[in-house]
Design an enzyme around this catalytic site. Structure first.
Site, PDB file in Angstrom:
ATOM      1  N   TRP A   1       2.131  31.414  53.355  1.00  0.00           N
ATOM      2  CA  TRP A   1       1.443  30.490  52.430  1.00  0.00           C
ATOM      3  C   TRP A   1       1.376  31.142  51.046  1.00  0.00           C
ATOM      4  O   TRP A   1       1.026  32.335  50.943  1.00  0.00           O
ATOM      5  CB  TRP A   1       0.037  30.213  52.972  1.00  0.00           C
ATOM      6  CG  TRP A   1      -0.815  29.320  52.117  1.00  0.00           C
ATOM      7  CD1 TRP A   1      -0.449  28.146  51.530  1.00  0.00           C
ATOM      8  CD2 TRP A   1      -2.199  29.535  51.787  1.00  0.00           C
ATOM      9  NE1 TRP A   1      -1.515  27.611  50.852  1.00  0.00           N
ATOM     10  CE2 TRP A   1      -2.606  28.443  50.988  1.00  0.00           C
ATOM     11  CE3 TRP A   1      -3.137  30.528  52.077  1.00  0.00           C
ATOM     12  CZ2 TRP A   1      -3.897  28.321  50.487  1.00  0.00           C
ATOM     13  CZ3 TRP A   1      -4.417  30.403  51.580  1.00  0.00           C
ATOM     14  CH2 TRP A   1      -4.790  29.311  50.797  1.00  0.00           C
TER      15      TRP A   1
ATOM     16  N   ASP B   1      -5.023  33.421  60.733  1.00  0.00           N
ATOM     17  CA  ASP B   1      -5.273  32.278  59.853  1.00  0.00           C
ATOM     18  C   ASP B   1      -5.070  31.027  60.699  1.00  0.00           C
ATOM     19  O   ASP B   1      -3.962  30.751  61.177  1.00  0.00           O
ATOM     20  CB  ASP B   1      -4.303  32.317  58.654  1.00  0.00           C
ATOM     21  CG  ASP B   1      -4.690  31.270  57.610  1.00  0.00           C
ATOM     22  OD1 ASP B   1      -5.468  30.351  57.934  1.00  0.00           O
ATOM     23  OD2 ASP B   1      -4.207  31.367  56.466  1.00  0.00           O
TER      24      ASP B   1
ATOM     25  N   LYS C   1      -8.363  20.228  57.096  1.00  0.00           N
ATOM     26  CA  LYS C   1      -7.310  19.340  57.603  1.00  0.00           C
ATOM     27  C   LYS C   1      -7.786  18.563  58.825  1.00  0.00           C
ATOM     28  O   LYS C   1      -7.666  17.352  58.875  1.00  0.00           O
ATOM     29  CB  LYS C   1      -6.065  20.140  57.990  1.00  0.00           C
ATOM     30  CG  LYS C   1      -5.776  21.358  57.149  1.00  0.00           C
ATOM     31  CD  LYS C   1      -5.103  21.050  55.849  1.00  0.00           C
ATOM     32  CE  LYS C   1      -5.049  22.306  55.011  1.00  0.00           C
ATOM     33  NZ  LYS C   1      -4.249  22.214  53.833  1.00  0.00           N
TER      34      LYS C   1
END
Ligand code: LMR
Length: 398
Positions: A130, A211, A246
């Site tokens: 990311w 993560d 999300k």
């Protein structure tokens, strides 16, 4: 003060959204930032959240500060999601969870905490990772190294090379791992490969930092936590940054969590004391609304069930868009096999589109894709899929 200072470059992901908003092309499509959109192109507030928010407004009597670590009932619910309600980690009290401002906040609090007690430890991230990982850990003054991850030839994980690199990571270092729906590639490890990574972490003693921003977008809430359970069973120190941006659609409520797992409850409580000290000098205590809304959904059987259904709908729509893209490109006679897009998981596809094509799409078609070729499949809809496929076909033939 700023006369001699050069402006900072736009953010690789959020900067695209700024540019997208200014674009006057009525056909513009944002396939950049990882935000879910429904088939109408809107980012909906989940129904379970709407109900939870109504309940909250009815019963709330104060806007007083939350504790530094956030609401304890929020933390308990996060732990149930991460480890499963019957987990030994929960029963033994060797996990400590704080409510962070989003997953990014969790990563930064974790980075600051680790830097304080392990100042010489370096961070290892996957190639690629990311775009913000290096920024966050760099800001916390970490030296950052890469371990091999994605193989563009096979469009899969280069697992042998990854494992070999992890075997050479010194015990003082930290390894950042994406639990599922790897961002940006959409390519994950198998269960068996995860078991091997856990064994290496256990044998070598480096600290895993997981993560976990997409729980539920891979295969489902329970299935996606399998990797976290493996690390928990190993009885080692590790950290988890998780997020409701999300899976509960709470993007702008900044609702995340950092969980520190230790071999014993006594060590975990020391970790918590330092977590609180780290937070106090940073943002003092977390914003309340998102955490309270999340807790309300997770605590209520009917709302939880509704959430599971809404999450499945999001996951399935993205899978449909994967097929629509692959089939759409094939129907236009685009050279090459894009079927790997169907095998990737989560919101993203590492499409294989070159930076040259990415720039062409933006300039000529107002289609916004992250540099490196990451496409957010959730930005595709039945209304724009033909436009996007036509544009990619034209770009690849140009
Ligand atoms: C993304 O990768 O697009 C998201 O995680 C949003 C962000 O903050 O970058």
């Amino acid at each position: 003060m700023w006369k001699e200072i050069e402006a900072a470059p736009a953010d690789a992901i959020l900067g695209l959204t700024e540019a997208f908003k200014k674009d006057s092309n009525p056909n513009k499509v944002n396939l950049g930032v990882g935000v879910y959109k429904d088939d109408q192109g809107t980012t909906p507030i989940l129904k379970c959240i709407k109900t939870a928010e109504k309940q909250l407004i009815e019963i709330q009597t104060t806007k007083g500060y939350l504790p530094i670590s956030g609401d304890p009932a929020y933390a308990a619910n996060v732990q149930k999601l991460l480890f499963g309600a019957d987990s030994e980690v929960i029963a033994s009290g060797r996990a400590m969870t704080i409510h962070s401002p989003g997953g990014t906040g969790a990563l930064r609090v974790g980075a600051d905490l680790l830097k304080k007690f392990n100042p010489d430890g370096k961070l290892w991230v996957s190639t690629p990772t990311w775009a913000n990982h290096k920024g966050i850990f760099g800001a916390a003054k970490f030296e950052i190294n890469d371990y091999p991850y994605y193989n563009p030839e096979t469009k899969d994980v280069n697992f042998e090379a990854m494992l070999a690199a992890l075997e050479n990571v010194p015990s003082s270092d930290i390894v950042l791992l994406h639990v599922c729906c790897h961002n940006p590639t959409g390519v994950d490890l198998s269960n068996d490969q995860w078991s091997q990574v856990v064994s290496v972490a256990q044998a070598k003693g480096w600290i895993p930092f997981l993560d976990f921003a997409y729980q539920g977008f891979g295969s489902g809430i329970g299935e996606d936590r399998g990797t976290v359970e493996k690390f928990a069973a190993a009885g080692i120190d590790f950290l988890v940054a998780s997020s409701f941006s999300k899976n509960l659609g709470l993007y702008n409520e900044r609702t995340g969590a950092l969980t520190v797992v230790s071999p014993s409850a006594a060590e975990a409580s020391v970790a918590m004391s330092h977590l609180k000290a780290t937070i106090r000098v940073n943002y003092s205590n977390p914003p309340a609304h998102g955490g309270l809304a999340a807790k309300t959904v997770l605590d209520d059987e009917a709302l939880y069930k509704q959430w599971v259904g809404e999450l499945a709908e999001m996951r399935e729509r993205i899978i449909e868009m994967r097929s629509a893209l692959v089939d759409g490109l094939a129907a236009r006679g685009v050279e090459g096999d894009f079927s790997f897009i169907k095998r990737q998981r989560g919101m993203f596809s590492f499409s294989g589109l070159s930076d040259e094509i990415v720039i062409w799409l933006r300039k000529n078609k107002s289609i916004y894709v992250v540099k490196g070729g990451r496409i957010n499949l959730a930005g595709l809809t039945s209304g724009n899929i033909d436009y996007v496929c036509d544009a990619i076909a034209e770009a690849l033939k140009a």
